[in-house]
Design a protein around this motif. Structure first.
Motif, PDB file in Angstrom:
ATOM      1  N   UNK A  15       0.828  -1.205   0.000  1.00 52.81           N
ATOM      2  CA  UNK A  15       0.000   0.000   0.000  1.00 52.81           C
ATOM      3  C   UNK A  15       0.866   1.259   0.000  1.00 52.81           C
ATOM      4  N   UNK A  16       1.988   1.211   0.696  1.00 52.66           N
ATOM      5  CA  UNK A  16       2.889   2.374   0.690  1.00 52.66           C
ATOM      6  C   UNK A  16       3.398   2.672  -0.725  1.00 52.66           C
ATOM      7  N   UNK A  17       3.551   1.628  -1.540  1.00 47.68           N
ATOM      8  CA  UNK A  17       3.932   1.844  -2.940  1.00 47.68           C
ATOM      9  C   UNK A  17       2.754   2.394  -3.749  1.00 47.68           C
ATOM     10  N   UNK A  18       1.556   1.885  -3.452  1.00 40.19           N
ATOM     11  CA  UNK A  18       0.369   2.335  -4.186  1.00 40.19           C
ATOM     12  C   UNK A  18       0.020   3.792  -3.885  1.00 40.19           C
ATOM     13  N   UNK A  19       0.355   4.239  -2.672  1.00 40.77           N
ATOM     14  CA  UNK A  19       0.082   5.631  -2.300  1.00 40.77           C
ATOM     15  C   UNK A  19       0.795   6.595  -3.239  1.00 40.77           C
ATOM     16  N   UNK A  20       1.941   6.172  -3.785  1.00 41.63           N
ATOM     17  CA  UNK A  20       2.678   7.025  -4.729  1.00 41.63           C
ATOM     18  C   UNK A  20       1.884   7.233  -6.013  1.00 41.63           C
ATOM     19  N   UNK A  21       1.003   6.256  -6.330  1.00 45.98           N
ATOM     20  CA  UNK A  21       0.132   6.390  -7.505  1.00 45.98           C
ATOM     21  C   UNK A  21      -1.131   7.163  -7.159  1.00 45.98           C
ATOM     22  N   UNK A  22      -1.678   6.903  -5.960  1.00 51.11           N
ATOM     23  CA  UNK A  22      -2.945   7.524  -5.582  1.00 51.11           C
ATOM     24  C   UNK A  22      -3.009   7.658  -4.059  1.00 51.11           C
ATOM     25  N   UNK A  23      -3.009   8.893  -3.534  1.00 53.73           N
ATOM     26  CA  UNK A  23      -3.038   9.107  -2.074  1.00 53.73           C
ATOM     27  C   UNK A  23      -4.279   8.535  -1.394  1.00 53.73           C
ATOM     28  N   UNK A  24      -5.328   8.221  -2.162  1.00 54.63           N
ATOM     29  CA  UNK A  24      -6.538   7.664  -1.558  1.00 54.63           C
ATOM     30  C   UNK A  24      -6.280   6.324  -0.872  1.00 54.63           C
ATOM     31  N   UNK A  25      -5.187   5.663  -1.262  1.00 53.35           N
ATOM     32  CA  UNK A  25      -4.858   4.382  -0.639  1.00 53.35           C
ATOM     33  C   UNK A  25      -4.450   4.551   0.828  1.00 53.35           C
ATOM     34  N   UNK A  26      -4.289   5.791   1.288  1.00 52.47           N
ATOM     35  CA  UNK A  26      -3.978   6.028   2.699  1.00 52.47           C
ATOM     36  C   UNK A  26      -5.105   5.528   3.602  1.00 52.47           C
ATOM     37  N   UNK A  27      -6.327   5.541   3.077  1.00 53.24           N
ATOM     38  CA  UNK A  27      -7.456   5.026   3.861  1.00 53.24           C
ATOM     39  C   UNK A  27      -7.250   3.541   4.177  1.00 53.24           C
ATOM     40  N   UNK A  28      -6.778   2.802   3.164  1.00 54.29           N
ATOM     41  CA  UNK A  28      -6.488   1.376   3.381  1.00 54.29           C
ATOM     42  C   UNK A  28      -5.339   1.201   4.353  1.00 54.29           C
ATOM     43  N   UNK A  29      -4.382   2.108   4.289  1.00 57.12           N
ATOM     44  CA  UNK A  29      -3.207   1.999   5.161  1.00 57.12           C
ATOM     45  C   UNK A  29      -3.597   2.156   6.625  1.00 57.12           C
ATOM     46  N   UNK A  30      -4.582   3.015   6.908  1.00 54.52           N
ATOM     47  CA  UNK A  30      -5.060   3.163   8.291  1.00 54.52           C
ATOM     48  C   UNK A  30      -5.556   1.814   8.813  1.00 54.52           C
ATOM     49  N   UNK A  31      -6.387   1.139   8.018  1.00 60.32           N
ATOM     50  CA  UNK A  31      -6.926  -0.165   8.434  1.00 60.32           C
ATOM     51  C   UNK A  31      -5.818  -1.190   8.637  1.00 60.32           C
ATOM     52  N   UNK A  73      -2.674  -0.573   9.453  1.00 65.01           N
ATOM     53  CA  UNK A  73      -1.968  -0.241  10.698  1.00 65.01           C
ATOM     54  C   UNK A  73      -2.748  -0.745  11.914  1.00 65.01           C
ATOM     55  N   UNK A  74      -4.071  -0.651  11.873  1.00 61.01           N
ATOM     56  CA  UNK A  74      -4.891  -1.144  12.991  1.00 61.01           C
ATOM     57  C   UNK A  74      -4.746  -2.655  13.130  1.00 61.01           C
ATOM     58  N   UNK A  75      -4.708  -3.351  11.983  1.00 58.03           N
ATOM     59  CA  UNK A  75      -4.584  -4.811  12.016  1.00 58.03           C
ATOM     60  C   UNK A  75      -3.203  -5.287  12.448  1.00 58.03           C
ATOM     61  N   UNK A  76      -2.184  -4.475  12.172  1.00 55.15           N
ATOM     62  CA  UNK A  76      -0.822  -4.861  12.572  1.00 55.15           C
ATOM     63  C   UNK A  76      -0.453  -4.298  13.938  1.00 55.15           C
ATOM     64  N   UNK A  77      -1.374  -3.568  14.567  1.00 55.96           N
ATOM     65  CA  UNK A  77      -1.103  -3.009  15.891  1.00 55.96           C
ATOM     66  C   UNK A  77      -0.140  -1.842  15.872  1.00 55.96           C
ATOM     67  N   UNK A  78       0.035  -1.197  14.722  1.00 55.67           N
ATOM     68  CA  UNK A  78       0.925  -0.036  14.631  1.00 55.67           C
ATOM     69  C   UNK A  78       0.097   1.229  14.911  1.00 55.67           C
ATOM     70  N   UNK A  79      -0.273   1.364  16.187  1.00 51.84           N
ATOM     71  CA  UNK A  79      -1.229   2.412  16.562  1.00 51.84           C
ATOM     72  C   UNK A  79      -0.640   3.818  16.476  1.00 51.84           C
ATOM     73  N   UNK A  80       0.653   3.949  16.742  1.00 53.15           N
ATOM     74  CA  UNK A  80       1.271   5.273  16.611  1.00 53.15           C
ATOM     75  C   UNK A  80       1.164   5.766  15.174  1.00 53.15           C
ATOM     76  N   UNK A  81       1.510   4.872  14.229  1.00 49.64           N
ATOM     77  CA  UNK A  81       1.443   5.237  12.813  1.00 49.64           C
ATOM     78  C   UNK A  81      -0.010   5.492  12.394  1.00 49.64           C
ATOM     79  N   UNK A  82      -0.929   4.642  12.916  1.00 46.42           N
ATOM     80  CA  UNK A  82      -2.347   4.802  12.572  1.00 46.42           C
ATOM     81  C   UNK A  82      -2.869   6.157  13.057  1.00 46.42           C
TER      82      UNK A  82
END
Length: 452
Positions: free
Chosen positions: A127-143, A145-154
């Motif tokens: 997803x971090x690579x896809x964000x370079x194509x379309x910033x809308x993928x940041x919404x997926x990245x939030x989810x 981060x929640x699933x990987x427990x990376x709450x600071x980043x989320x």
């Protein structure tokens, strides 16, 4: 739609093929071109009827002609994904992306596999690579981060998206989940302070910051932010919620009354907060009785409150403090506001009349209530007790014997009934009945103690 996409892909393939065959003999070009098209259309046909294995075979024949055709690798990946062969699907999408890093769809194929296999860690990378194509993928990245427990980043990403794209219910849900863990609240406090500095007229940021400082019991900061909110948005009801308490502590009556009236009249402030503020003012009035008229007026703000009869609750407050005159005043007022609590309020009134030895009032009120609520045994009891105190023993006996039929599984009330019946028969000169009912009362008292 799928057929149209496939045909477009085919045209791209054909263009790529024409370029790669630029140095080939014309007859060879025609032969290879026909084979490639035949295999490719065969793959589309087999995929269309869900024969994914046969589609893969046809596409692999295409690869023998053009082994580095990224689109063919991508199509193979889609067929493997349909077969739930995730390992080969991912490998095919990855190969396509290696051959053509500029095509986001190849990365999306890899992310689809990650999603299906719940490989959220690799999903973050893709997803971090896809964000370079379309910033809308940041919404997926939030989810992710929640699933990987990376709450600071989320949390950091949520705050960024909230500021740039506006809030969403899903993100706010994630944020509440993160902030329920205390260690992340300092970061949110810092974010809110920053937001207030950037957008001083946004009321919600002040409200949230007041909430978090309150959870930390940092009253000094709560008041500081409340004053800041009042300065920036003088009309804010929420500023008055926090300032009200400080006005009471500092004995600034007029300011406290003004703040309370603003809050009670507000459509934004939750009813629970309104009740809390009203109760705090009630306690304040107990030591400042000159403000009682203000309290009486404030009750009017709760006229449409169907959950709480405020006048009755004030009556109970004074009742517990044995300030009976004040309690009676508010019980009487509660009848004007809400008759739904008539039974309980009258029982409270009867308790006060008995404690003040106002037996004539007790008889009248209890008898009236028996007529309205003929199956409520408490009203018969109060009537009987008051008749006994007035030495009207025959009336006491009659009322108590009628009411006893309605006493069900209420041992304390049954004990009191037997005591009053014993008193009534004693007054009537019937010693045997007197001893009978006193004896029943004693037996019930013993049983009650055993049950305890």
């Amino acid at each position: 739609m799928k057929k149209l996409v496939s045909l477009l892909i085919m045209l791209v393939l054909l263009c790529n093929s024409a370029l790669s065959w630029a140095q080939t003999e014309p007859e060879e070009i025609k032969l290879e071109d026909n084979k490639f098209k035949d295999y490719f259309f065969e793959a589309l046909k087999q995929k269309g009827i869900e024969n994914y294995d046969k589609a893969i075979v046809a596409l692999e024949r295409c690869l023998k002609i053009e082994p580095n055709n990224a689109t063919i690798h991508y199509e193979i990946g889609k067929n493997y994904l349909a077969l739930k062969d995730y390992k080969n699907a991912y490998s095919s999408f990855e190969k396509a992306s290696t051959l053509d890093p500029t095509n986001k769809w190849f990365l999306i194929g890899m992310y689809d596999v990650d999603y299906e296999t719940k490989d959220y860690i690799d999903g973050v990378k893709i997803i971090n690579k896809l964000i370079l194509f379309d910033p809308k993928f940041k919404e997926d990245l939030v989810s992710l981060y929640m699933n990987t427990g990376q709450f600071d980043e989320a949390l950091t990403l949520i705050n960024e998206l909230n500021e740039n794209a506006g809030k969403s219910d899903r993100r706010e849900g994630y944020k509440m989940q993160i902030l329920s863990q205390g260690q992340y609240q300092d970061a949110e406090i810092a974010n809110l302070v920053n937001q207030i500095n950037k957008y001083p007229k946004e009321e919600s940021n002040y409200i949230s910051l007041i909430y978090y400082y309150s959870k930390k019991d940092n009253l000094e900061k709560v008041l500081e932010i409340a004053h800041q909110l009042e300065k920036q948005i003088p009309s804010s009801e929420w500023a008055q919620v926090s300032l009200f308490k400080s006005y009471l502590v500092n004995n600034e009556s007029e300011k406290a009354i003004n703040a309370m009236n603003i809050v009670l009249a507000s459509a934004k402030v939750d009813s629970k907060i309104k009740h809390r503020i009203f109760n705090e003012f009630l306690i304040y009035v107990n030591t400042n009785p000159q403000l009682t008229p203000v309290l009486d007026k404030a009750i009017g703000y709760f006229d449409n409150d169907t959950n709480v009869n405020v006048a009755k609750e004030i009556g109970k407050y004074y009742h517990n403090k044995k300030q009976f005159d004040k309690a009676v005043k508010y019980y009487q007022l509660s009848f004007k506001k809400n008759n739904l609590d008539e039974v309980e309020t009258n029982l409270l009134l009867l308790d006060i009349y008995i404690q003040q030895s106002e037996f004539e009032k007790t008889v009248k009120t209890a008898t009236d209530m028996v007529a309205s609520y003929p199956v409520q045994p408490q009203f018969y009891y109060y009537a009987g007790l008051a008749h006994n105190q007035l030495k009207q023993f025959k009336k006491a006996k009659e009322m108590l014997e009628m009411g006893m039929d309605y006493v069900v599984e209420d041992i304390p009330l049954e004990i009191n009934y037997n005591i009053q019946l014993g008193e009534a028969y004693n007054g009537l000169g019937d010693a045997n009945k007197k001893e009978l009912y006193f004896s029943k009362a004693n037996e019930l008292l013993k049983k009650q103690k055993q049950d305890e």
